[in-house]
Motif scaffolding. Structure first.
Motif, PDB file in Angstrom:
ATOM      1  N   CYS A   1       0.989  -1.170   0.027  1.00 58.11           N
ATOM      2  CA  CYS A   1      -0.002   0.164  -0.079  1.00 58.11           C
ATOM      3  C   CYS A   1       0.829   1.186   0.025  1.00 58.11           C
ATOM      4  CB  CYS A   1      -0.785   0.068   1.348  1.00 58.11           C
ATOM      5  SG  CYS A   1      -1.865   1.286   1.411  1.00 58.11           S
TER       6      CYS A   1
ATOM      7  N   ARG B   1       3.433  -1.650  -7.484  1.00 57.15           N
ATOM      8  CA  ARG B   1       2.577  -0.298  -6.958  1.00 57.15           C
ATOM      9  C   ARG B   1       3.319   0.130  -5.842  1.00 57.15           C
ATOM     10  NH1 ARG B   1      -2.492   0.376  -4.281  1.00 57.15           N
ATOM     11  NH2 ARG B   1      -1.101   1.467  -2.847  1.00 57.15           N
TER      12      ARG B   1
ATOM     13  N   LYS C   1       0.482   9.552   0.508  1.00 58.83           N
ATOM     14  CA  LYS C   1      -0.757   8.849   0.694  1.00 58.83           C
ATOM     15  C   LYS C   1      -1.904   9.597   1.279  1.00 58.83           C
ATOM     16  CE  LYS C   1      -1.160   5.231   0.810  1.00 58.83           C
ATOM     17  NZ  LYS C   1      -1.741   4.425  -0.407  1.00 58.83           N
ATOM     18  N   PRO C   2      -3.073   9.266   0.744  1.00 63.59           N
ATOM     19  CA  PRO C   2      -4.276  10.178   1.008  1.00 63.59           C
ATOM     20  C   PRO C   2      -5.052   9.597   2.234  1.00 63.59           C
ATOM     21  CG  PRO C   2      -4.639   8.399  -0.875  1.00 63.59           C
ATOM     22  CD  PRO C   2      -3.302   8.339  -0.287  1.00 63.59           C
TER      23      PRO C   2
ATOM     24  N   GLU D   1       0.686   7.094  -6.664  1.00 62.76           N
ATOM     25  CA  GLU D   1      -0.382   7.995  -6.542  1.00 62.76           C
ATOM     26  C   GLU D   1       0.211   9.428  -6.542  1.00 62.76           C
ATOM     27  OE1 GLU D   1      -3.587   7.248  -4.054  1.00 62.76           O
ATOM     28  OE2 GLU D   1      -4.283   9.222  -4.186  1.00 62.76           O
TER      29      GLU D   1
ATOM     30  N   GLN E   1      -1.041   7.362 -10.472  1.00 61.80           N
ATOM     31  CA  GLN E   1      -2.258   6.824 -10.167  1.00 61.80           C
ATOM     32  C   GLN E   1      -2.981   8.059  -9.643  1.00 61.80           C
ATOM     33  OE1 GLN E   1      -1.980   3.486  -7.512  1.00 61.80           O
ATOM     34  NE2 GLN E   1      -3.561   4.129  -6.223  1.00 61.80           N
TER      35      GLN E   1
ATOM     36  N   GLY F   1      -6.268   8.766  -7.304  1.00 63.51           N
ATOM     37  CA  GLY F   1      -6.909   7.990  -6.325  1.00 63.51           C
ATOM     38  C   GLY F   1      -8.342   8.098  -6.072  1.00 63.51           C
ATOM     39  N   SER F   2      -8.837   7.426  -5.478  1.00 70.65           N
ATOM     40  CA  SER F   2     -10.447   7.247  -5.455  1.00 70.65           C
ATOM     41  C   SER F   2     -11.061   8.762  -4.886  1.00 70.65           C
ATOM     42  CB  SER F   2     -10.985   6.296  -4.458  1.00 70.65           C
ATOM     43  OG  SER F   2     -12.079   6.152  -4.474  1.00 70.65           O
ATOM     44  N   ARG F   3     -10.215   9.036  -3.864  1.00 66.54           N
ATOM     45  CA  ARG F   3     -10.714  10.359  -3.422  1.00 66.54           C
ATOM     46  C   ARG F   3     -10.523  11.459  -4.503  1.00 66.54           C
ATOM     47  NH1 ARG F   3      -9.206   6.729  -0.370  1.00 66.54           N
ATOM     48  NH2 ARG F   3     -10.073   6.291   1.502  1.00 66.54           N
TER      49      ARG F   3
ATOM     50  N   LYS G   1      -8.542   5.600 -10.449  1.00 64.88           N
ATOM     51  CA  LYS G   1      -9.507   4.666  -9.719  1.00 64.88           C
ATOM     52  C   LYS G   1     -10.874   5.254  -9.594  1.00 64.88           C
ATOM     53  CE  LYS G   1      -7.020   1.951  -6.692  1.00 64.88           C
ATOM     54  NZ  LYS G   1      -6.658   1.620  -5.302  1.00 64.88           N
TER      55      LYS G   1
ATOM     56  N   ARG H   1     -12.244  -0.351  -7.427  1.00 62.63           N
ATOM     57  CA  ARG H   1     -11.720  -0.601  -6.238  1.00 62.63           C
ATOM     58  C   ARG H   1     -12.749  -0.742  -4.995  1.00 62.63           C
ATOM     59  NH1 ARG H   1     -13.005   2.451  -2.491  1.00 62.63           N
ATOM     60  NH2 ARG H   1     -11.039   3.204  -1.863  1.00 62.63           N
TER      61      ARG H   1
ATOM     62  N   HIS I   1      -8.281  -2.978  -1.704  1.00 62.73           N
ATOM     63  CA  HIS I   1      -9.573  -1.911  -1.052  1.00 62.73           C
ATOM     64  C   HIS I   1     -10.866  -2.406  -0.925  1.00 62.73           C
ATOM     65  CE1 HIS I   1      -5.847   0.258  -1.733  1.00 62.73           C
ATOM     66  NE2 HIS I   1      -6.148   0.954  -0.630  1.00 62.73           N
TER      67      HIS I   1
ATOM     68  N   GLU J   1      -2.596  -5.412  -2.980  1.00 58.78           N
ATOM     69  CA  GLU J   1      -1.641  -5.055  -1.851  1.00 58.78           C
ATOM     70  C   GLU J   1      -0.924  -6.121  -1.442  1.00 58.78           C
ATOM     71  OE1 GLU J   1      -3.216  -0.550  -0.923  1.00 58.78           O
ATOM     72  OE2 GLU J   1      -3.597  -2.200   0.581  1.00 58.78           O
TER      73      GLU J   1
END
Ligand code: PEP
Ligand code: MN
Length: 340
Positions: free
Chosen positions: A103, A127, A132-133, A165, A183, A185-187, A208, A238, A273, A299
């Protein structure tokens, strides 16, 4: 409106056409891949007669009028599908691609050992998060540039291209110096300024799905990348938020055949995730393969219980090796099922 040019279209003629269209006041996006050119047009309502004129040009193969809000991402634009190339790895081709790694990059030893395990297991891409978010501002935020350096070192030792990311528009140049694929990310799926900036690097992008985003919103986020001239986009399912609390998210495997129908972009699945529970990861990986994913993002940690981030959903190297073997077995069966 989308124009597909003939594969033997003369590049000078193509450039002349683009100039004329821009002079006409249209926003023009040109996507070229191999001999294939697609031109996206955005502007005031275009009369049918104009479309007919364009269709009559010798270099134009067809004029498409997409019916969905996303245009360049629509399947009809490239019915044969897009293959995204990261180094020598092809995502969107026949064989599913394994993207695996921690991760979060925690230390030199951790990332190098994990990268070697990924390579030995038959993984194709490494990866690992350097930025990191985190939901809480007090949680470990990643090693930053030091993490990127360690990923680059792991790439040197293993030959695996790196996906990591980028959290913020201001970091894009820095992360792009180290990463082979960026990458989102989802957010950040709907961070449109970030999408534009990442697209302009020309690097392949892993986008994502926002965990509260519909498939259409996700494809529109991809459209931002395409409209900025970058068609090297891989979508990553994800998991989305549902009412279930026994798993971290609800892995929406419907999205796999759906996206394959709606878009020409490759799709990969992240069951780490998507489940939040390492014991569910192998089963959901195999289910994703059966559903037609172009790859998996997993991961992996050398000591999952000691991981600083997402240890509960991280598998160990032995589980990864076993899983890759079973992915190949499932693929072989599917191959037989469709060819028999
Ligand atoms: C990740 O890949 O480590 C990550 C933070 O994923 P997501 O953006 O999907 O939560
Ligand atoms: Mn994670």
């Amino acid at each position: 409106m989308i124009l597909r040019l003939r594969s033997d279209a003369d590049p000078h003629e193509r450039d002349r056409l683009v100039t004329v269209l821009r002079d006409y006041g249209l926003e023009v996006t040109v996507l070229t891949r191999g001999g294939d050119t697609v031109i996206g047009l955005n502007g005031h309502a275009l009369p049918d007669a104009f479309a007919d004129d364009l269709a009559g040009l010798p270099i134009v193969e067809s004029v498409l009028r997409p019916t969905k809000p996303y245009r360049l991402a629509a399947r009809s634009v490239r019915p044969e599908g897009t293959v995204v190339q990261v180094g020598s790895v092809r995502i969107g081709d026949r064989e599913p691609v394994i993207i695996a790694g921690p991760c979060t990059v925690e230390s030199r030893e951790q990332v190098i050992r994990t990268a070697e395990a990924v390579r030995e297991a038959g993984g194709s891409l490494l990866r690992g998060g350097a930025f990191k978010p985190r939901t809480s501002p007090y949680s470990f935020q990643g090693l930053g540039e030091r993490g990127l350096e360690l990923l680059a070192e792991a790439r040197e030792r293993t030959g695996l291209p790196v996906v990591t990311e980028v959290l913020d528009s201001e970091q894009v140049e820095l992360v792009a110096q180290y990463a082979d694929m960026l990458q989102i990310g989802s957010r950040n799926m709907m961070n449109f300024a970030l999408l534009r900036k990442v697209a302009l690097t020309g690097k392949p992008v892993l986008l994502k799905r926002g965990f509260a985003a519909t498939v259409e919103e996700w494809l529109l986020a991809a459209e931002y990348l395409l409209a900025a001239g970058n068609d090297q986009v891989v979508l990553c399912e994800r998991g989305v938020r549902g009412f279930e609390t026994a798993t971290r998210f609800m892995l929406d495997l419907n999205a796999v055949p759906l996206v394959r129908q709606l878009s020409h972009l490759p799709i990969v699945v992240d069951p780490s995730h998507g489940t939040g529970l390492r014991e569910l990861v192998p089963a959901m990986s195999l289910a994703a393969i059966a559903a037609g994913t172009h790859g998996l993002m997993l991961e992996v940690h050398v000591q999952p219980d000691a991981a600083l981030v997402d240890g509960r959903q991280s598998i160990d190297p032995a589980t990864l090796a076993d899983l890759v073997r079973r992915v190949r077995a499932i693929r072989a069966v599917l191959e037989e099922a469709v060819t028999v």
